[in-house]
Design a protein around this motif. Structure first.
Motif, PDB file in Angstrom:
ATOM      1  N   GLU A   1       0.837  -1.195   0.000  1.00  0.00           N
ATOM      2  CA  GLU A   1       0.000   0.000   0.000  1.00  0.00           C
ATOM      3  C   GLU A   1       0.869   1.242   0.000  1.00  0.00           C
ATOM      4  O   GLU A   1       1.963   1.243   0.568  1.00  0.00           O
ATOM      5  CB  GLU A   1      -0.888   0.067   1.250  1.00  0.00           C
ATOM      6  CG  GLU A   1      -2.055  -0.874   1.283  1.00  0.00           C
ATOM      7  CD  GLU A   1      -2.958  -0.584   2.486  1.00  0.00           C
ATOM      8  OE1 GLU A   1      -2.541   0.205   3.374  1.00  0.00           O
ATOM      9  OE2 GLU A   1      -4.052  -1.136   2.550  1.00  0.00           O
TER      10      GLU A   1
ATOM     11  N   ASP B   1       0.464   5.921  -0.440  1.00  0.00           N
ATOM     12  CA  ASP B   1      -0.211   7.141  -0.888  1.00  0.00           C
ATOM     13  C   ASP B   1       0.481   7.622  -2.153  1.00  0.00           C
ATOM     14  O   ASP B   1       1.713   7.569  -2.262  1.00  0.00           O
ATOM     15  CB  ASP B   1      -0.144   8.219   0.193  1.00  0.00           C
ATOM     16  CG  ASP B   1      -0.922   7.831   1.440  1.00  0.00           C
ATOM     17  OD1 ASP B   1      -2.084   7.434   1.303  1.00  0.00           O
ATOM     18  OD2 ASP B   1      -0.356   7.901   2.544  1.00  0.00           O
TER      19      ASP B   1
ATOM     20  N   GLY C   1      -5.113   9.687  -2.776  1.00  0.00           N
ATOM     21  CA  GLY C   1      -5.584   8.685  -1.833  1.00  0.00           C
ATOM     22  C   GLY C   1      -4.605   7.539  -1.697  1.00  0.00           C
ATOM     23  O   GLY C   1      -3.470   7.581  -2.183  1.00  0.00           O
ATOM     24  N   ARG C   2      -5.072   6.512  -1.034  1.00  0.00           N
ATOM     25  CA  ARG C   2      -4.216   5.368  -0.693  1.00  0.00           C
ATOM     26  C   ARG C   2      -4.538   4.185  -1.604  1.00  0.00           C
ATOM     27  O   ARG C   2      -5.687   3.730  -1.676  1.00  0.00           O
ATOM     28  CB  ARG C   2      -4.420   5.000   0.777  1.00  0.00           C
ATOM     29  CG  ARG C   2      -3.441   3.974   1.279  1.00  0.00           C
ATOM     30  CD  ARG C   2      -3.278   4.072   2.785  1.00  0.00           C
ATOM     31  NE  ARG C   2      -2.233   3.166   3.234  1.00  0.00           N
ATOM     32  CZ  ARG C   2      -0.937   3.438   3.164  1.00  0.00           C
ATOM     33  NH1 ARG C   2      -0.533   4.591   2.658  1.00  0.00           N
ATOM     34  NH2 ARG C   2      -0.036   2.579   3.578  1.00  0.00           N
ATOM     35  N   TRP C   3      -3.513   3.701  -2.277  1.00  0.00           N
ATOM     36  CA  TRP C   3      -3.665   2.601  -3.222  1.00  0.00           C
ATOM     37  C   TRP C   3      -3.034   1.336  -2.647  1.00  0.00           C
ATOM     38  O   TRP C   3      -1.968   1.387  -2.039  1.00  0.00           O
ATOM     39  CB  TRP C   3      -2.999   2.949  -4.553  1.00  0.00           C
ATOM     40  CG  TRP C   3      -3.623   4.129  -5.211  1.00  0.00           C
ATOM     41  CD1 TRP C   3      -3.312   5.448  -5.025  1.00  0.00           C
ATOM     42  CD2 TRP C   3      -4.704   4.114  -6.143  1.00  0.00           C
ATOM     43  NE1 TRP C   3      -4.114   6.256  -5.784  1.00  0.00           N
ATOM     44  CE2 TRP C   3      -4.979   5.462  -6.482  1.00  0.00           C
ATOM     45  CE3 TRP C   3      -5.450   3.096  -6.727  1.00  0.00           C
ATOM     46  CZ2 TRP C   3      -5.983   5.805  -7.381  1.00  0.00           C
ATOM     47  CZ3 TRP C   3      -6.447   3.447  -7.631  1.00  0.00           C
ATOM     48  CH2 TRP C   3      -6.700   4.782  -7.944  1.00  0.00           C
TER      49      TRP C   3
ATOM     50  N   THR D   1      -7.149  -1.909  -4.057  1.00  0.00           N
ATOM     51  CA  THR D   1      -8.010  -1.092  -3.220  1.00  0.00           C
ATOM     52  C   THR D   1      -7.617   0.372  -3.363  1.00  0.00           C
ATOM     53  O   THR D   1      -6.470   0.709  -3.640  1.00  0.00           O
ATOM     54  CB  THR D   1      -7.926  -1.484  -1.737  1.00  0.00           C
ATOM     55  OG1 THR D   1      -6.592  -1.285  -1.261  1.00  0.00           O
ATOM     56  CG2 THR D   1      -8.357  -2.918  -1.532  1.00  0.00           C
ATOM     57  N   HIS D   2      -8.610   1.222  -3.167  1.00  0.00           N
ATOM     58  CA  HIS D   2      -8.394   2.669  -3.136  1.00  0.00           C
ATOM     59  C   HIS D   2      -9.083   3.206  -1.897  1.00  0.00           C
ATOM     60  O   HIS D   2     -10.289   3.040  -1.734  1.00  0.00           O
ATOM     61  CB  HIS D   2      -8.945   3.333  -4.392  1.00  0.00           C
ATOM     62  CG  HIS D   2      -8.772   4.817  -4.410  1.00  0.00           C
ATOM     63  ND1 HIS D   2      -9.830   5.699  -4.433  1.00  0.00           N
ATOM     64  CD2 HIS D   2      -7.650   5.581  -4.383  1.00  0.00           C
ATOM     65  CE1 HIS D   2      -9.378   6.935  -4.425  1.00  0.00           C
ATOM     66  NE2 HIS D   2      -8.057   6.892  -4.396  1.00  0.00           N
ATOM     67  N   ASP D   3      -8.304   3.786  -0.990  1.00  0.00           N
ATOM     68  CA  ASP D   3      -8.822   4.280   0.288  1.00  0.00           C
ATOM     69  C   ASP D   3      -9.610   3.203   1.025  1.00  0.00           C
ATOM     70  O   ASP D   3     -10.680   3.452   1.593  1.00  0.00           O
ATOM     71  CB  ASP D   3      -9.685   5.522   0.071  1.00  0.00           C
ATOM     72  CG  ASP D   3      -8.859   6.730  -0.349  1.00  0.00           C
ATOM     73  OD1 ASP D   3      -7.642   6.749  -0.059  1.00  0.00           O
ATOM     74  OD2 ASP D   3      -9.420   7.651  -0.966  1.00  0.00           O
TER      75      ASP D   3
END
Length: 275
Positions: free
Chosen positions: A135, A137, A208-210, A224-226
């Motif tokens: 993961e 950002d 966002g967070r990937w 996933t995204h956020d």
């Protein structure tokens, strides 16, 4: 170590990938749920986790958590990771505007078939985990990716040799769209695969967070995204690639294939974990 993925040998497949990117109707199954969590299996846990800042608050027990805040230079980061630099692009530590966790993020710029990344020393796997996950950002500051080209972001190598082992990654395709990509190992035929995500970060803003997860039981891959699942691979890793003896990570731009101009990205709060 070189993480180069030759796009010209994959031109026909990439043509389909970037041609579909940014259009509706991507070929993936949408699922609900958050990112994987759990204890690590077969890896010395927490060895690289930062003891302060973002990592301490969010991922203290991870196999690797790097918020880039407790290092003052790229050379210091390379030493801490016991790794190496790759490519002729540029890497720096800087406080980007609107930083997710100041003061530092990893800034990578490369172009014209080049790369700019820092690789972590491989982690031997004492036993096979069921899932591995990466993961981070992401901010895309600039992208000039050609029609048949791709800029590969942080990469997971299922082994120690990216020239022969399987690789999983997100990549920036035509018009700045993010897609999921993976390469089979040489033993499994060394083919390139992709799943279109139909998601395009806004330039100059933290998007966002990937996260990318690889299930080593059935070979499926999830993005996933956020914390929300936004894509599942329309194929799987080959059976030959589901029992790696080590994992290697690269952060930054692990490849820029035939770009028409420079690509520049910021990476922050990178976490690698297994369960």
């Amino acid at each position: 170590m070189t993480l180069r993925i030759t796009a010209r040998a994959l031109a026909t497949i990439l043509l389909a990938a970037v041609g579909d990117a940014g259009c509706s109707g991507g070929s993936f199954d949408v699922a609900q749920g958050g990112p994987d969590a759990g204890a690590e299996v077969g890896v010395e846990t927490g060895a690289d986790a930062s003891s302060t800042g973002w990592c301490n608050a969010h991922a203290a027990g991870a196999v690797l958590c790097e918020d880039f805040d407790s290092v003052g230079s790229i050379s210091e980061l390379v030493t801490r990771w016991a790794g190496e630099l790759g490519g002729n692009g540029t890497l720096s530590l800087s406080q980007p505007a609107g930083a997710v966790s100041p003061p530092h993020a990893l800034l990578a710029t490369a172009g014209n078939d080049d790369q700019a990344y820092v690789a972590h020393a491989p982690w031997p796997l004492g036993s096979k985990p069921s899932t591995i996950r990466l993961e981070y950002d992401l901010r895309v500051d600039r992208q000039a990716v050609g029609f048949l080209d791709a800029a590969v972001l942080c990469a997971i190598v299922l082994g120690t040799n990216p020239q022969s082992d399987a690789i999983v990654y997100l990549y920036i395709g035509n018009k700045g769209a993010l897609n999921l990509g993976w390469n089979d190992s040489q033993a499994a035929g060394r083919n390139f695969h992709f799943t279109v995500l139909n998601m395009t970060p806004t330039a100059g803003q933290w998007s966002g967070r990937w996260g990318v997860s690889a299930n080593l039981n059935d070979g499926s891959l999830t993005v996933t995204h956020d914390g929300v699942n936004v894509g599942r691979s329309n194929g799987t890793l080959k059976p030959q690639d589901l029992s790696p003896t080590a994992i290697t990570l690269a952060a930054g731009l692990s490849n820029d294939t035939g770009n028409t101009g420079a690509v520049s990205v910021a990476i922050d709060n990178l976490v690698f974990d297994t369960k």
